[in-house]
Design an enzyme around this catalytic site. Structure first.
Site, PDB file in Angstrom:
ATOM      1  CB  CYS A  21      -7.680  40.148  10.810  1.00 46.35           C
ATOM      2  SG  CYS A  21      -8.905  38.843  10.801  1.00 46.35           S
ATOM      3  N   PRO A  22      -9.826  41.398   8.472  1.00 50.88           N
ATOM      4  CG  PRO A  22     -11.962  41.165   7.463  1.00 50.88           C
ATOM      5  CD  PRO A  22     -11.146  42.061   8.398  1.00 50.88           C
TER       6      PRO A  22
END
Length: 84
Positions: A21-22
């Protein structure tokens, strides 16, 4: 979903293995843009946060999460791009 996952024909595959993430969702956003309306994308990811982020992405942007699976630390998603 009426059709088994193994019978689905995908238009594109997004390999997000090893990314965290992201990055997977950022890459997903770009890949979906490149798909035709109604196109089917298969996402392969290893970040457990995709289990939360990808369904939310689909709801927020109106795409259909056709199916999802978890297999030994790998998360698979089939996403149909919304009609234009």
């Amino acid at each position: 979903m009426s059709e088994p996952i193994e019978n689905l024909t995908v238009d594109a595959v997004l390999e997000a293995v090893g990314l965290f993430c992201p990055e997977p969702v950022m890459m997903l956003h770009q890949k979906v843009r490149d798909l035709p309306a109604g196109g089917l994308l298969k996402v392969i990811a290893t970040d457990p946060s995709t289990r939360r982020d990808i369904p939310k992405f689909c709801v927020f942007l109106g795409h259909e999460l056709v199916a999802e699976q978890a297999e030994e630390g790998t998360f698979l998603y089939w996403i149909r791009k919304k009609p234009d």
